[in-house]
Design an enzyme around this catalytic site. Structure first.
Site, short mmCIF file in Angstrom:
data_model
loop_
_atom_site.label_atom_id
_atom_site.label_comp_id
_atom_site.label_asym_id
_atom_site.label_seq_id
_atom_site.Cartn_x
_atom_site.Cartn_y
_atom_site.Cartn_z
N ASN A 100 45.17 42.44 47.05
CA ASN A 100 43.73 42.60 46.80
C ASN A 100 43.48 44.06 46.42
O ASN A 100 43.40 44.93 47.28
CB ASN A 100 42.97 42.21 48.07
CG ASN A 100 41.47 42.37 47.91
OD1 ASN A 100 40.98 42.93 46.92
ND2 ASN A 100 40.74 41.89 48.89
N ARG B 134 43.93 38.72 44.10
CA ARG B 134 42.48 38.69 43.95
C ARG B 134 42.14 39.45 42.66
O ARG B 134 42.47 40.63 42.51
CB ARG B 134 41.79 39.38 45.12
CG ARG B 134 40.30 39.42 44.91
CD ARG B 134 39.63 40.44 45.78
NE ARG B 134 38.20 40.49 45.50
CZ ARG B 134 37.44 41.51 45.80
NH1 ARG B 134 37.93 42.57 46.41
NH2 ARG B 134 36.16 41.48 45.51
N HIS C 245 32.49 38.04 45.00
CA HIS C 245 32.72 37.58 46.39
C HIS C 245 32.92 36.07 46.50
O HIS C 245 32.63 35.46 47.53
CB HIS C 245 31.56 38.00 47.32
CG HIS C 245 31.46 39.47 47.51
ND1 HIS C 245 30.25 40.16 47.52
CD2 HIS C 245 32.41 40.41 47.71
CE1 HIS C 245 30.47 41.44 47.70
NE2 HIS C 245 31.77 41.63 47.82
N GLU D 63 38.99 35.93 53.10
CA GLU D 63 39.29 35.76 51.67
C GLU D 63 40.78 35.59 51.43
O GLU D 63 41.19 34.87 50.53
CB GLU D 63 38.77 36.98 50.90
CG GLU D 63 37.25 37.05 50.88
CD GLU D 63 36.72 38.43 50.59
OE1 GLU D 63 36.82 39.30 51.50
OE2 GLU D 63 36.22 38.67 49.48
N ARG E 269 26.70 51.90 46.27
CA ARG E 269 26.08 51.41 45.02
C ARG E 269 24.60 51.13 45.25
O ARG E 269 24.20 50.70 46.33
CB ARG E 269 26.75 50.10 44.57
CG ARG E 269 28.15 50.28 44.08
CD ARG E 269 28.77 48.94 43.73
NE ARG E 269 30.09 48.83 44.33
CZ ARG E 269 30.68 47.70 44.68
NH1 ARG E 269 30.08 46.54 44.48
NH2 ARG E 269 31.87 47.70 45.23
#
Ligand code: AMP
Length: 402
Positions: free
Chosen positions: A11, A92, A181, A386, A242
């Site tokens: 990932n 990922r 996501h 995940e 962000r």
């Protein structure tokens, strides 16, 4: 009994690379580790394998390639039993554009398409591609699988994914909202169905993934009906660094009136904004909660804006769903911050939400369950996984070939 199987899951973030060997049947991780501060002055790798742990300082400026070299050249060869369990490598990949609505086995065409999508995720797809290339070199005999963050949201209808820009920008340049996501949303929505003992196809869920990056999704019958991230992971909620939603006129003002260059705007919006930018202190929710408790006004304001924006998105997603069976909190903040959950539900009193404070306090450090009082619409905390979704997809695609 089936022998233990493992999928190496990679990932790659913009300045980090997480790796794990995940049992696709149980989700158990025998090896897990992370390379952090990649490209900075003090990059490092830390890992855990069974009861063993290790830490390594990399050379200043070393990035993803150095972590992969260490993983495939030193760490895995030192664990031959674990190495022998590997059946696939799962990657990922953040952005698959409109090309991938599902995970895929990686071949030359898939790599070329991920390269094409790199312009849409310049901080994320290139390190993902590095991981694919290094893993193909190191594990030539293993299948490689790409699992896209954007794939889950390919079910968005045009009224949710189109910007109100000239349509030709979509037609010619595929400028639209994509969402991220996806693996996390798949995991928590399936878990919510299991907890509620109802088929996912009969459930409407609003899921919030609140980590350093943060987003919300409206999930109808197991498919995404709307989500807060857009063309890039910048849109939507306030995040660690962000800004989330912003009047596009601010960008014009920064460039025209204040003389900002494009690179400066990119850094401002991605790296210097969000919780960090508002608080002037940190992007870390834990640190902000501590500071707010000690009277730091910027920290308090950052957390308040975070919760207010989040609550507005949750309320908005009652529009595509009409009926909401469960609101789910996940990600590092969603799974652990009792304050953020309480404050967000407080904003949602108008929709009937009532917190059970004792339950809310219990739901942290991997706990799973409801945080709402009797009679309230249901809100759940569900730790995400995940890596397990990636490992399961990889194992399934490998088995389908046999
Ligand atoms: P993630 O990107 O999912 O690892 O989430 C990272 C975010 O989760 C950071 O802002 C952390 O401060 C936050 N987080 C982790 N543990 C806690 C906690 N116990 N309380 C509040 N925030 C937390």
């Amino acid at each position: 009994m089936q022998a233990a199987r493992g999928v190496l899951v990679l990932n790659a973030g913009s300045s980090s690379l997480k790796f794990a060997v995940v049992d696709p049947d149980t989700g158990a991780q025998r090896l897990s580790g992370i390379g952090e501060s990649l490209g900075d002055s003090d990059p490092r790798v830390s890992w855990r394998c069974d009861d063993e742990t290790g830490h390594l300082a990399l050379d200043p400026g070393a990035a993803h390639a150095a972590v992969l070299d260490y993983l495939v050249g030193e760490l895995l060869p030192a664990q031959p039993a674990l190495r022998a369990q590997l059946i696939a490598v799962g990657h990922r990949i953040v952005h698959g554009g409109e090309h991938f609505a599902q995970s895929v086995l990686i071949d030359g065409d898939v790599i070329a398409t991920i390269e094409d999508c790199a312009a849409l995720a310049p901080l994320h797809n290139p390190p993902g591609l590095l991981g694919i290339r290094a893993a193909r070199r190191a594990f030539a005999q293993l299948d490689q699988v790409a699992v896209f963050d954007t794939a889950f949201h390919q079910s968005l209808p045009p009224h949710a994914y189109l910007y109100a820009l000239p349509y030709r920008l979509y037609r010619e340049h595929r400028i639209r909202r994509y969402g991220m996501h996806g693996s996390s949303y798949r995991f928590v929505s399936e878990r919510a169905a299991a907890l509620l003992q109802r088929p996912l196809s009969a459930l409407n869920i609003i899921a919030t993934h609140l980590g350093n990056g943060a987003s919300v999704a409206a999930i109808k019958s197991g498919t995404s009906a709307d989500t807060s991230m857009g063309l890039t992971p910048l849109e939507g909620l306030v995040m660690g660094t962000r800004c989330g939603d912003l009047d596009a006129g601010v960008l014009i003002h920064l460039a025209e009136s204040l003389g900002y260059a494009v690179a400066e705007i990119r850094a401002l919006l991605n790296r210097d904004s969000g919780l960090l930018g508002i608080s002037g202190l940190s992007n870390d929710c834990r640190e902000l909660e501590r500071a707010a408790g000690n009277g730091h006004r910027g920290a308090r304001l950052a957390l308040e804006i975070f919760c207010y924006r989040l609550a507005k998105y949750i309320a908005a997603y009652t529009v595509p769903l009409q009926r909401v069976d469960a609101l789910v909190f996940t990600g590092g903040i969603g799974e652990n911050s009792t304050w953020v959950r309480a404050q967000t539900l407080e904003w949602l009193r108008g929709l009937g939400y009532r917190l059970d404070s004792a339950r809310n306090r219990q739901m942290r450090a991997g706990a799973e369950g409801a945080i709402t009082a009797a009679g309230s619409p249901l809100a759940l905390v569900i730790p995400t996984n995940e890596e397990w979704v990636i490992a399961r997809d990889a194992a399934r695609l490998v088995a389908a070939q046999e």
